[in-house]
Write an enzyme that holds these catalytic residues in place. Structure first.
Site, PDB file in Angstrom:
ATOM      1  N   CYS A   1       0.844  -1.195   0.000  1.00  0.00           N
ATOM      2  CA  CYS A   1       0.000   0.000   0.000  1.00  0.00           C
ATOM      3  C   CYS A   1       0.877   1.243   0.000  1.00  0.00           C
ATOM      4  CB  CYS A   1      -0.898   0.016   1.229  1.00  0.00           C
ATOM      5  SG  CYS A   1      -2.113  -1.293   1.244  1.00  0.00           S
TER       6      CYS A   1
ATOM      7  N   GLU B   1       4.308   1.132   1.824  1.00  0.00           N
ATOM      8  CA  GLU B   1       5.451   0.773   2.628  1.00  0.00           C
ATOM      9  C   GLU B   1       6.764   1.110   1.935  1.00  0.00           C
ATOM     10  OE1 GLU B   1       2.432  -0.562   2.090  1.00  0.00           O
ATOM     11  OE2 GLU B   1       2.534  -2.646   2.712  1.00  0.00           O
TER      12      GLU B   1
END
Lengths: 310, 795
Positions: B429, B431
């Site tokens: 997402c 990171e």
């Protein structure tokens, strides 16, 4: 010298602020914070901010949010409220202190209008300075009619200039010409409302004649201020060709080229109910998009730069 | 898109995900017969066996070839990680959302072959057997989740290695590393030898896999009647014989080299998340430019090839998840995420022609997978941002937008070399990682409001009545915010310790029993160190724990501070009783807490300072702690769909949220709690110190009207640039649909923040009259973009 003496006394000045709206993107270029001042000398039938008209704080009541808990009734120092199915306010007793709004657990009662100092307001405006920088936005002072509070507006404009915040003044032009001249020194762009060209019709629909408004617009045009003329298009009031012709001739004579046509909308309908005011536009539909286009095309033919909405 | 791509795209949209036991059966077959002692070598041989025997699929129209399963969307299982029961199969087959069809043959294979061998051998079984009772209590209470219970450590992104080196070159490097082993002084030399040999076997497995595609293409070519397709098949065969055994020479070979590499990684293990090509635009640019210059490639051909690859990504749904894992990440997407733009390793702007080409592909394809994002640096041109926003405003959730400069700053703070940081980006997402050089493993979500709930119950989980925390004092005795926060801090410490202890045990289980030799040979410096990806082989080894619902936690603390401790308008006894009763009979108090509390997301320092307290507490508990692989623990803030699961495990909260309702997502404000518009949300979110995270996620809602025209695009571009100047990490925009507006009409409390444009004017939707609301709903319905497919999920 006289002016600087005014400046020194100014910080203690307070303005009656209706609302500070961040991420305002329809009232001037870029991302702006629009400061709505309370108080207006006009009473336009189509006003979508009726809560901005009075130069007094007043309480707005959202009946649909109210849970009838009675906390406001108990909080009112004037005994102006009582609960009878809904909360009823005795406007004779209410002083607009806002204690009821403070006590309300659900924000069903809200105080419209808060007295604020220039530094207090500036601090709120500066919160979004980074967005102004990025988008070439700034502050828009609107209302109500901001020039109903001329000293406060002048001071606010001065400090904004000092902080290099670009300023837009949204005005109906119904103000002392000397005030117009003074504030224009600190205004980067005027959004100047022009509702009706016919003087009598103007008086009928807004409560005042338009001679002063037209005179002030000429002053701004003559001194070369940046102006966008904004015309609310209200069906049956000013959407006729006659008004459009006159508007075109007048603005041509002033060599003003930018016009925003704002279609009448019904956003204010709910507010009339909440303020217990009579809405004289009940049942009027917004103008059809092709009607707006027709008017815009008419003005563009005369060489104007016209936007619908704005 | 051209007709070929259109057909391929329709194909992938219409094909329903199904479960395939092919991989599980091959693996089981191999393991039953195999006698290899060394774990990495056994894993590599098993991988080789699968790649040698799995079905080879080359579809009609395809230019880029290769599937993880026997056919598109035939999704393999990984019984060595999670051995599904027949009940699991039944659930996967029949559940309403994110289902996978299971046929009778699969059930039989699972029952007769897979389950008998893997039950009690799978990592899932080993992990749960090793976890302490306090870990299990916390896990079952919804305090945290565990990523590794059904999927392997992954979260890695490829660097540029495959574009310069073929697998033969890498095998030569392995040979060199083997010859350097020091059996006199290095006690690990034997272990390294096994690991390096395993890498060689894994390389051969993928070489063979590519070769089998060449053979299949040649076979199909022989039978092909159309000369045009025959030529294509022969070309495919030529490409598959070239890559990835040798480095690619042109654009087509570069894409196929990546795809075989991708399939190798995601077939070897079910890595969470999937695998990503990293700075794809930068990697591909030299091939694109060369092809354009020597006249062997046109822009249309390049686009067609990319679009063929996009279909391949979309053909791979995430391997099926069950239980808590399905709840925390309920989506088909496997989170392959394409990074666009960003910086080059020398620090200059990385946007190039391929960047814009990829954005066109994203725009045309409208597929759930791969995900895509803009890496926006202060150096990136506005044209790049605005091209991205043109796609954003269509409202299907892509691309999300990242601050490339902040990504670099985050990686530098973690001690990475500057060139490595600049070649980093994001995966999953949001990171952050150093591409091609880092194992950054997400290990589980952590429920911050639950910590507060247990603090307010002095160690008891009110949902189960079980004591799972420690005694931090009866809150009725708290007389200051400081006392409350100290108790929260102690409780937080307790649960973080439980999570870390569990993590470290699991980390060793993977290091010892589940090496990934193929992935290892792709990531610097596994070959040089002779260590596996799962055992500290990469240059950087980071372990993340993800804080969930900082906003719900903040607003809850703010409510207690404001109403109970500062103003003393509500007493603690009353509040606790209301929470215990889930506000039944206390609706007025709930409304007061909901409406009259300073809340995060309004640029209000009262609430935002509490967010900083929560952030600091979580950071100090975790950041810098050592993992078992020579690296460190870090924090980040994202929730995927876990805020819904955690919400379902968390009772009523002091911010006026009722029990079991969703918590706030990412670092976004609580749904409906922000009243001051997007600039205020951005200011609040930027008060969190993003530099000290490995990623944060901020969701913003907008209606299509707000983004109309060039002006609308500019406004959003300015919002994004401003947020990034303030140090924000990520922002994404969700279009508001008519359905959302209807929900707002029905439940205004949750949607107080929803701004809509009415003519030349914007206002809060909930403040409009019913009639006007209806008008806007009708208009939104008319104007809104209709997603091309039902499978899109916003996560």
């Amino acid at each position: 010298m006289h002016e600087s003496a005014d400046l020194l006394s100014a910080p203690s000045q307070r303005g009656l602020i209706l609302h500070v709206m961040r991420f305002s993107v329809h009232d001037g270029p870029g991302i702006r914070t629009t400061v709505f001042l309370k108080g207006c000398p006009l009473r336009c039938w189509w006003c979508h901010n009726p809560e901005s008209q009075s130069l007094q704080p007043e309480v707005i009541y959202f009946d649909d949010r109210c849970i009838r808990c009675g906390d406001c009734v108990r909080a009112c120092p004037q005994g102006a409220l009582h609960l009878n199915g809904q909360v009823i306010r005795d406007s004779g007793l209410c002083r607009g202190c806002g204690e009821c709004a403070n006590a309300c657990p659900v924000t069903a009662r809200q105080l419209a209008g808060r007295w604020m100092t220039v530094p207090e307001l500036l601090a709120m405006v500066l919160k979004d300075q980074i967005f102004f920088d990025e988008s070439r936005g700034g502050i828009t002072i609107s209302g109500g009619e901001p020039l109903t509070q001329p000293g406060f507006v002048e001071e606010l404009l001065r400090v904004c200039r000092m902080r290099r915040i670009r300023t837009v003044l949204d005005t109906c032009g119904f103000a002392d010409s000397a005030v117009i001249r003074t504030v224009s020194k600190f205004v980067d762009l005027f959004l100047y409302d022009l509702k009706l060209m016919d003087c009598e019709k103007h008086r009928y629909y807004t409560g005042v004649k338009n001679d002063l408004i037209l005179r002030n617009l000429k002053i701004l045009a003559d001194q070369g201020s940046a102006v966008i003329v904004r015309v609310p298009i209200v069906p049956g009031v000013n959407d006729d060709i006659d008004n459009t012709d006159k508007l075109s001739r007048f603005l041509s004579s002033l060599q003003l080229r930018k016009i925003d046509l704002l279609p009448y909308h019904r956003i204010g309908n709910g507010k009339y109910q909440r303020l217990h005011l009579c809405n004289r536009m009940e049942g009027v539909e917004p103008p059809a998009p092709d009607k707006m286009e027709t008017l815009a095309a008419r003005l563009r033919r005369d060489g104007f730069c016209v936007r619908i909405g704005g | 898109m051209n007709e070929r791509v259109n057909r391929l795209r329709q194909g992938t949209l219409e094909t329903k995900p199904r479960l395939s036991v092919e991989r599980a059966a091959l693996l089981t077959e191999f393991c039953r017969a195999d006698k290899t002692a060394s774990v990495p070598i056994r894993r590599a041989r098993a991988f080789g066996y699968i790649m040698e025997h799995k079905e080879i699929y080359i579809g009609k129209d395809e230019l880029i070839v290769g599937e993880r399963g026997p056919a598109p969307k035939a999704t393999p299982t990984f019984p060595e990680l999670c051995c599904h029961s027949l009940d699991d199969f039944q659930i996967l087959n029949s559940r309403e959302k994110i289902s996978y069809s299971v046929d009778d043959h699969s059930r039989v294979v699972q029952r007769d072959q897979v389950i008998p061998y893997w039950r009690e051998r799978s990592m899932r079984d080993l992990i749960f057997a090793e976890m302490s009772s306090e870990w299990k209590d916390a896990y079952e209470a919804g305090m945290f989740t565990e990523f590794m219970e059904q999927r392997a450590p992954g979260h890695t992104v490829l660097g540029d290695v495959i574009y310069h080196k073929g697998l033969l070159n890498l095998k030569a490097e392995i040979e060199a590393a083997l010859s350097r082993l020091d059996f006199i002084n290095d006690p690990e030399a034997s272990a390294k030898r096994d690991e390096l040999r395993a890498m060689t076997i894994a390389a051969d497995a993928v070489i063979r896999f590519a070769e089998r595609h060449a053979e299949k293409a040649e076979e199909l070519a022989k039978a092909e009647s159309q000369s045009c397709r025959r030529a294509e098949l022969l070309k495919i065969a030529e490409v598959c014989r070239r890559v990835p055994v040798h480095p690619p020479r042109d654009f087509w070979e570069a894409l196929q080299a990546y795809w075989f590499t991708h399939l190798g990684v995601v077939t070897e293990l079910n890595t969470w998340d999937s695998f990503c090509p990293g700075r794809f635009d930068q990697h591909l640019y030299p091939f694109y430019r060369k092809g354009m210059e020597d006249g062997t490639l046109t822009r249309d051909q390049a686009k067609e090839l990319l679009e063929c690859l996009w279909v391949k990504f979309n053909n791979q749904p995430a391997p099926p998840k069950v239980g808590v894992t399905a709840a925390e990440s309920g989506t088909y997407t496997d989170f392959a995420n394409i990074n666009n733009g960003g910086l080059k390793s020398d620090g200059s702007d990385g946007v190039n022609d391929v960047t814009y080409l990829i954005l066109d592909v994203i725009d045309e394809m409208h597929l759930l997978q791969p995900s895509s994002n803009l890496q926006l640096s202060a150096k990136s041109p506005d044209a790049f941002l605005k091209r991205g926003l043109e796609i954003v405003r269509q409202g299907w959730g892509q691309p999300s937008i990242f601050n490339a400069d902040m990504v670099v700053e985050e990686l530098l703070r973690q001690g990475k070399r500057v060139q490595d940081a600049r070649c980093g980006g994001i995966s999953g997402c949001v990171e952050t990682g150093a591409f091609g050089k880092e194992a950054y493993i997400l290990t589980g979500y952590f429920n911050l409001p639950k910590v507060l709930e247990i603090t307010l119950n002095n160690g008891i989980d009110s949902r189960s009545g079980k004591k799972i925390g420690i005694e931090t004092g009866d809150p009725r005795g708290f007389s200051s915010y400081q006392e409350l926060f100290t108790a929260f801090r102690k409780q937080l410490h307790h649960f973080v310790e439980i999570k870390l202890r569990g993590n470290n045990v699991i980390e060793r289980l993977y290091a010892d029993y589940m090496p990934a030799p193929f992935l290892s040979l792709l990531v610097d410096d596994c070959i040089a160190s002779g260590r596996d990806y799962n055992n500290g082989g990469p240059r950087y080894n980071t372990t993340y724990i993800m804080g969930v619902a900082p906003a719900t936690c903040t607003d809850s603390l703010a409510a207690i501070k404001y109403h109970v401790l500062d103003r003393k308008a509500v007493n603690m006894e009353e509040l606790l009783r209301a929470l215990a009763d889930n506000f039944e009979g206390h609706e007025k108090l709930r409304l007061l807490l909901w409406n009259r509390t300073p809340k995060f997301g309004n640029d209000d320092d009262y609430a935002d300072a509490i967010l900083q307290d929560v952030f600091d507490a979580f950071f100090e508990e975790i950041d810098g702690r050592r993992n078992t692989k020579g690296g460190n623990y870090r924090v980040n803030y994202l929730s995927t769909t876990c805020h819904v699961y955690f919400g379902s495990m968390t009772g009523a909260t002091p911010d006026g949220r009722c029990a079991w309702e969703p918590l706030s997502d990412g670092i976004s404000p609580v749904q409906g709690a922000d009243h001051n518009g997007p600039t205020a949300v951005i200011k609040s979110a930027a008060k969190l110190d993003h530099t000290r995270t490995g990623g944060t996620l901020l969701n913003q809602k907008f209606t299509p009207q707000l983004l109309k025209g060039e002006n609308g695009l500019d406004n959003v571009a300015h919002l994004v640039r401003s947020y990034f100047r303030l140090g924000g990490h990520h922002i994404q925009f969700n279009v508001v649909t008519a359905a959302t507006l209807r929900a707002a009409q029905a439940d205004p409390e949750k949607y107080r923040d929803l701004i809509v444009r009415v003519a030349g004017y914007s206002d809060y939707f909930c403040d409009l009259t019913r009639a006007l609301q209806d008008e806007i709903i009708a208009r939104t319905e008319h104007e809104a973009f209709v997603p091309a497919m039902a499978e899109t999920t916003a996560v």
